[in-house]
Design a protein around this motif. Structure first.
Motif, PDB file in Angstrom:
ATOM      1  N   ILE A 148       0.978  -1.167  -0.355  1.00 40.48           N
ATOM      2  CA  ILE A 148      -0.120  -0.241   0.138  1.00 40.48           C
ATOM      3  C   ILE A 148       0.921   1.446   0.082  1.00 40.48           C
ATOM      4  O   ILE A 148       0.637   2.482  -0.369  1.00 40.48           O
ATOM      5  N   LEU A 149       1.800   1.531   0.814  1.00 37.07           N
ATOM      6  CA  LEU A 149       3.203   2.322   1.031  1.00 37.07           C
ATOM      7  C   LEU A 149       3.387   2.333  -0.475  1.00 37.07           C
ATOM      8  O   LEU A 149       3.660   3.729  -0.931  1.00 37.07           O
ATOM      9  N   LYS A 150       3.882   1.487  -1.058  1.00 35.26           N
ATOM     10  CA  LYS A 150       4.037   1.532  -2.122  1.00 35.26           C
ATOM     11  C   LYS A 150       3.714   2.398  -3.469  1.00 35.26           C
ATOM     12  O   LYS A 150       4.671   3.087  -4.066  1.00 35.26           O
ATOM     13  N   GLU A 151       2.452   2.069  -3.098  1.00 37.19           N
ATOM     14  CA  GLU A 151       2.024   2.439  -3.974  1.00 37.19           C
ATOM     15  C   GLU A 151       1.504   3.589  -4.410  1.00 37.19           C
ATOM     16  O   GLU A 151       1.305   4.594  -5.104  1.00 37.19           O
ATOM     17  N   ALA A 152       1.461   3.707  -3.102  1.00 36.98           N
ATOM     18  CA  ALA A 152       0.991   5.828  -2.456  1.00 36.98           C
ATOM     19  C   ALA A 152       2.078   6.433  -2.156  1.00 36.98           C
ATOM     20  O   ALA A 152       2.542   7.548  -1.879  1.00 36.98           O
ATOM     21  N   ALA A 153       3.869   5.467  -3.175  1.00 38.80           N
ATOM     22  CA  ALA A 153       5.138   6.389  -2.588  1.00 38.80           C
ATOM     23  C   ALA A 153       4.660   7.825  -3.610  1.00 38.80           C
ATOM     24  O   ALA A 153       5.445   9.078  -3.138  1.00 38.80           O
ATOM     25  N   GLY A 154       4.506   7.602  -5.357  1.00 38.43           N
ATOM     26  CA  GLY A 154       4.707   9.624  -6.197  1.00 38.43           C
ATOM     27  C   GLY A 154       3.710  10.216  -4.959  1.00 38.43           C
ATOM     28  O   GLY A 154       4.180  11.139  -4.894  1.00 38.43           O
ATOM     29  N   PHE A 155       2.053  10.134  -4.666  1.00 36.56           N
ATOM     30  CA  PHE A 155       2.065  11.043  -4.366  1.00 36.56           C
ATOM     31  C   PHE A 155       2.280  11.484  -2.510  1.00 36.56           C
ATOM     32  O   PHE A 155       2.472  12.453  -2.699  1.00 36.56           O
ATOM     33  N   LEU A 156       3.286  10.582  -1.781  1.00 37.39           N
ATOM     34  CA  LEU A 156       3.231  10.848  -0.260  1.00 37.39           C
ATOM     35  C   LEU A 156       4.862  11.874  -1.280  1.00 37.39           C
ATOM     36  O   LEU A 156       5.249  12.786  -0.350  1.00 37.39           O
ATOM     37  N   ARG A 157       5.924  11.524  -1.901  1.00 32.88           N
ATOM     38  CA  ARG A 157       6.599  11.897  -2.908  1.00 32.88           C
ATOM     39  C   ARG A 157       6.325  13.830  -2.947  1.00 32.88           C
ATOM     40  O   ARG A 157       6.801  14.212  -3.004  1.00 32.88           O
ATOM     41  N   MET A 158       5.125  13.807  -3.883  1.00 32.40           N
ATOM     42  CA  MET A 158       4.478  14.978  -3.883  1.00 32.40           C
ATOM     43  C   MET A 158       3.938  16.139  -2.725  1.00 32.40           C
ATOM     44  O   MET A 158       4.898  16.874  -2.917  1.00 32.40           O
ATOM     45  N   GLN A 159       3.604  15.475  -1.709  1.00 33.33           N
ATOM     46  CA  GLN A 159       3.268  15.633  -0.853  1.00 33.33           C
ATOM     47  C   GLN A 159       4.174  16.185   0.152  1.00 33.33           C
ATOM     48  O   GLN A 159       4.370  17.787   0.704  1.00 33.33           O
ATOM     49  N   LEU A 160       5.235  15.435   0.470  1.00 31.98           N
ATOM     50  CA  LEU A 160       6.714  16.150   0.922  1.00 31.98           C
ATOM     51  C   LEU A 160       7.180  17.295  -0.098  1.00 31.98           C
ATOM     52  O   LEU A 160       7.439  18.004   0.483  1.00 31.98           O
ATOM     53  N   GLY A 161       7.097  17.658  -1.488  1.00 30.60           N
ATOM     54  CA  GLY A 161       7.678  18.231  -2.272  1.00 30.60           C
ATOM     55  C   GLY A 161       7.234  19.844  -1.649  1.00 30.60           C
ATOM     56  O   GLY A 161       7.559  20.530  -1.763  1.00 30.60           O
ATOM     57  N   LYS A 162       5.795  18.984  -1.533  1.00 27.76           N
ATOM     58  CA  LYS A 162       4.816  20.711  -1.228  1.00 27.76           C
ATOM     59  C   LYS A 162       5.433  20.926   0.740  1.00 27.76           C
ATOM     60  O   LYS A 162       5.629  22.358   0.457  1.00 27.76           O
ATOM     61  N   ALA A 163       6.084  20.252   0.953  1.00 23.15           N
ATOM     62  CA  ALA A 163       5.982  20.406   2.639  1.00 23.15           C
ATOM     63  C   ALA A 163       7.516  20.943   3.089  1.00 23.15           C
ATOM     64  O   ALA A 163       7.696  22.021   3.478  1.00 23.15           O
ATOM     65  N   MET A 164       8.287  20.411   2.417  1.00 22.24           N
ATOM     66  CA  MET A 164       9.289  20.409   2.769  1.00 22.24           C
ATOM     67  C   MET A 164       9.584  21.607   1.911  1.00 22.24           C
ATOM     68  O   MET A 164      11.123  21.624   2.454  1.00 22.24           O
ATOM     69  N   LYS A 165      10.186  21.717   0.894  1.00 27.07           N
ATOM     70  CA  LYS A 165      10.575  23.096   0.045  1.00 27.07           C
ATOM     71  C   LYS A 165      12.220  22.637  -1.215  1.00 27.07           C
ATOM     72  O   LYS A 165      13.160  23.364  -1.046  1.00 27.07           O
ATOM     73  N   LEU A 166      11.862  21.680  -1.456  1.00 24.28           N
ATOM     74  CA  LEU A 166      13.465  20.914  -1.388  1.00 24.28           C
ATOM     75  C   LEU A 166      13.263  21.440  -3.320  1.00 24.28           C
ATOM     76  O   LEU A 166      12.143  20.810  -3.714  1.00 24.28           O
ATOM     77  N   ARG A 167      14.120  21.300  -4.172  1.00 23.32           N
ATOM     78  CA  ARG A 167      14.747  21.242  -4.569  1.00 23.32           C
ATOM     79  C   ARG A 167      14.253  19.989  -5.836  1.00 23.32           C
ATOM     80  O   ARG A 167      13.526  19.703  -6.833  1.00 23.32           O
ATOM     81  N   SER A 168      14.310  18.676  -4.889  1.00 28.93           N
ATOM     82  CA  SER A 168      14.437  17.462  -5.809  1.00 28.93           C
ATOM     83  C   SER A 168      13.687  16.085  -4.329  1.00 28.93           C
ATOM     84  O   SER A 168      14.907  15.972  -3.809  1.00 28.93           O
ATOM     85  N   VAL A 169      12.555  15.789  -4.846  1.00 24.31           N
ATOM     86  CA  VAL A 169      12.390  14.872  -3.513  1.00 24.31           C
ATOM     87  C   VAL A 169      12.671  13.630  -3.400  1.00 24.31           C
ATOM     88  O   VAL A 169      13.146  12.524  -4.334  1.00 24.31           O
ATOM     89  N   PRO A 170      13.783  13.186  -3.087  1.00 22.97           N
ATOM     90  CA  PRO A 170      14.643  11.764  -3.103  1.00 22.97           C
ATOM     91  C   PRO A 170      12.951  10.708  -3.701  1.00 22.97           C
ATOM     92  O   PRO A 170      11.459  11.137  -2.599  1.00 22.97           O
ATOM     93  N   GLN A 171      13.433   9.750  -4.012  1.00 24.40           N
ATOM     94  CA  GLN A 171      12.200   8.766  -4.128  1.00 24.40           C
ATOM     95  C   GLN A 171      12.506   7.823  -3.262  1.00 24.40           C
ATOM     96  O   GLN A 171      13.402   7.585  -2.388  1.00 24.40           O
ATOM     97  N   LEU A 172      11.136   7.225  -2.597  1.00 27.67           N
ATOM     98  CA  LEU A 172      10.831   6.742  -1.350  1.00 27.67           C
ATOM     99  C   LEU A 172      10.908   5.023  -1.673  1.00 27.67           C
ATOM    100  O   LEU A 172      10.748   4.621  -2.639  1.00 27.67           O
ATOM    101  N   HIS A 173      10.900   4.449  -0.848  1.00 27.26           N
ATOM    102  CA  HIS A 173      11.366   3.071  -1.123  1.00 27.26           C
ATOM    103  C   HIS A 173      10.696   2.013   0.833  1.00 27.26           C
ATOM    104  O   HIS A 173      12.098   2.644   1.503  1.00 27.26           O
ATOM    105  N   PHE A 174      10.405   2.047   0.923  1.00 31.77           N
ATOM    106  CA  PHE A 174       9.798   1.309   1.958  1.00 31.77           C
ATOM    107  C   PHE A 174      10.001   0.428   2.271  1.00 31.77           C
ATOM    108  O   PHE A 174      10.130  -0.630   1.694  1.00 31.77           O
ATOM    109  N   ASN A 175      10.548   0.060   3.547  1.00 28.10           N
ATOM    110  CA  ASN A 175      11.228  -1.527   4.428  1.00 28.10           C
ATOM    111  C   ASN A 175      10.547  -1.627   5.309  1.00 28.10           C
ATOM    112  O   ASN A 175      10.042  -0.303   6.394  1.00 28.10           O
ATOM    113  N   TYR A 176      10.149  -2.413   5.830  1.00 31.80           N
ATOM    114  CA  TYR A 176       9.493  -3.018   7.380  1.00 31.80           C
ATOM    115  C   TYR A 176      11.222  -3.625   7.819  1.00 31.80           C
ATOM    116  O   TYR A 176      12.219  -4.079   8.047  1.00 31.80           O
ATOM    117  N   ASP A 177      11.226  -2.898   9.274  1.00 32.29           N
ATOM    118  CA  ASP A 177      11.848  -2.399  10.595  1.00 32.29           C
ATOM    119  C   ASP A 177      11.911  -3.891  11.607  1.00 32.29           C
ATOM    120  O   ASP A 177      10.615  -3.084  12.045  1.00 32.29           O
TER     121      ASP A 177
END
Length: 129
Positions: free
Chosen positions: A71-100
């Motif tokens: 579910i999180l991997k499917e939402a990674a693009g959306f989350l990345r877009m939202q992070l870009g709005k919230a964090m004001k970074l020039r490029s937002v890193p690609q998100l890779h989800f792993n279980y801890d």
């Protein structure tokens, strides 16, 4: 004065806080469990970020954990877009989800230690008699 806290660590910490809020508020999938972000490890070039998660109440259930990761991997693009709005970074890193699994392993080790201490107390009580 040397930097004790690098830029990638600061970005990772801010991403951890922002992602925790975004997952809680923005992802509406009812199959998603109670996800906790334990760490975010950002690469030096800021192109990738490993996001480590735990899922509360899903002890040793590999299928449920994998479902949450999917579910999180499917939402990674959306989350990345939202992070870009919230964090004001020039490029937002690609998100890779792993279980801890470290928290679960820590609880298992703690239980083993408690059991060993209880056994020691039991044996000390029988030795005194």
């Amino acid at each position: 004065m040397a930097k004790d806290y690098s830029r990638t660590q600061r970005i990772g910490d801010q991403m951890q806080r922002e992602l925790a809020l975004l997952i809680q508020r923005e992802i509406k999938d009812p199959r998603l469990g109670l996800v906790t972000i334990t760490a975010v490890d950002v690469s030096r070039d800021l192109s990738h970020a490993k996001v480590f998660i735990t899922v509360m109440g899903q002890d040793d259930n590999a299928e449920k954990i994998q479902l949450n990761l999917d579910i999180l991997k499917e939402a990674a693009g959306f989350l990345r877009m939202q992070l870009g709005k919230a964090m004001k970074l020039r490029s937002v890193p690609q998100l890779h989800f792993n279980y801890d699994a470290s928290i679960r392993r820590g609880a298992e080790l703690s239980a083993l230690i408690e059991r060993a201490v209880a056994e020691d107390r039991k044996h000390q009580g029988s030795d005194e008699e």
